[in-house]
Design an enzyme around this catalytic site. Structure first.
Site, PDB file in Angstrom:
ATOM      1  N   HIS A 127     -11.082  -1.625  20.806  1.00  0.00           N
ATOM      2  CA  HIS A 127      -9.684  -2.452  20.555  1.00  0.00           C
ATOM      3  C   HIS A 127      -9.181  -3.070  21.753  1.00  0.00           C
ATOM      4  CE1 HIS A 127      -8.604  -1.564  16.386  1.00  0.00           C
ATOM      5  NE2 HIS A 127      -9.672  -0.421  16.700  1.00  0.00           N
ATOM      6  N   CYS A 170     -12.881  -4.705  16.164  1.00  0.00           N
ATOM      7  CA  CYS A 170     -13.350  -3.552  15.531  1.00  0.00           C
ATOM      8  C   CYS A 170     -13.603  -3.859  13.973  1.00  0.00           C
ATOM      9  CB  CYS A 170     -12.107  -2.653  15.288  1.00  0.00           C
ATOM     10  SG  CYS A 170     -12.588  -1.014  14.946  1.00  0.00           S
ATOM     11  N   GLU A 217      -7.082  -5.213  22.411  1.00  0.00           N
ATOM     12  CA  GLU A 217      -5.452  -5.230  22.426  1.00  0.00           C
ATOM     13  C   GLU A 217      -4.697  -4.113  22.725  1.00  0.00           C
ATOM     14  OE1 GLU A 217      -7.162  -4.713  19.740  1.00  0.00           O
ATOM     15  OE2 GLU A 217      -6.197  -3.214  18.586  1.00  0.00           O
TER      16      GLU A 217
END
Ligand code: MN
Length: 240
Positions: free
Chosen positions: A218, A115, A220
């Site tokens: 994202h 990001c 994660e």
């Protein structure tokens, strides 16, 4: 062989509780650390400290770096004036992370940007951003999703000749939590994925040095439940 150590570039927020009001606190989303660990690395956190000798020592502790999400980046860094839809920036964080990225590039460390982190590695390598997606296209998709970032938001199309394609295939659904996007891609990188409205969603380096790549979404927030997405962290670690 010991597990690669992945340094997470530090970020900060301003505490609002009265007892520490206005103080900077170091932080990162624990999902980054969990994904690095699940992918076979050892996560460590690198606090923001704007002293180049200390940044060098921080880097020397690592085998690779992860640049996380966060606030907007001051456009003065890429020689553009601020436009009305620019969000909040923090020069201390920008300066620290840009210095860390430039040092990592020049000393050949593998890097992953997520990001803001993708935007940051692009700027550190000479690229620029659109300060808001509305400056890039008149017909954008939703890129700042309203729901939880563990949910999917929009598709991306992934270029055949990319490392990302070997991780995710030609098309994939991703989440989206950004209002800025890459404009000029650094000459060190190529575009590897776009959303249907033409927004750049991933880049990777084209030189033969260590892998440097970035994704605009994202991973994660998805990788703990999605093994394909976890490949993004595995590839970083495998390249250390
Ligand atoms: Mn997006």
């Amino acid at each position: 062989m010991s597990k690669p150590i992945i340094g997470i570039a530090g970020s900060m927020y301003v505490e609002e509780k009265p007892s520490f009001a206005g103080d900077y606190y170091d932080y990162n989303n624990n999902h980054y650390s969990q994904c690095i660990a699940k992918a076979g690395g050892i996560p460590i956190y690198l606090p923001v400290i704007n002293h180049i000798d200390i940044i060098k020592e921080q880097l020397s502790l690592c085998d690779g770096l992860l640049f996380p999400g966060g606030a907007d980046i001051n456009p003065l860094i890429y020689n553009e004036l601020p436009r009305p839809l620019l969000g909040r920036c923090n020069d201390l964080i920008d300066s620290y992370q840009i210095n860390l990225a430039k040092l990592a590039f020049s000393t050949n460390y593998p890097c992953l940007g997520i990001c803001r982190g993708m935007q940051l590695i692009n700027i550190a390598a000479g690229g620029t951003l659109y300060q808001d997606i509305s400056y890039a296209t008149k017909t954008p998709l939703l890129h700042m999703q309203n729901g939880y970032l563990g949910d999917k938001c929009h598709p991306i199309t992934i270029n055949n000749d990319s490392l990302l394609n070997s991780m995710l295939g030609n098309k994939y659904l991703v989440n989206s939590g950004h209002h800025q996007c890459v404009n000029t891609v650094s000459s060190d990188f190529k575009i590897t994925a776009k959303s249907p409205d033409g927004i750049i969603e991933a880049i990777e380096n084209t030189s033969s040095s260590k892998l440097i790549f970035g994704v605009q979404w994202h991973p994660e927030m998805l990788s703990l439940n999605d093994d394909k997405m976890l490949n993004i962290f595995k590839v970083l670690i495998d390249n250390c």
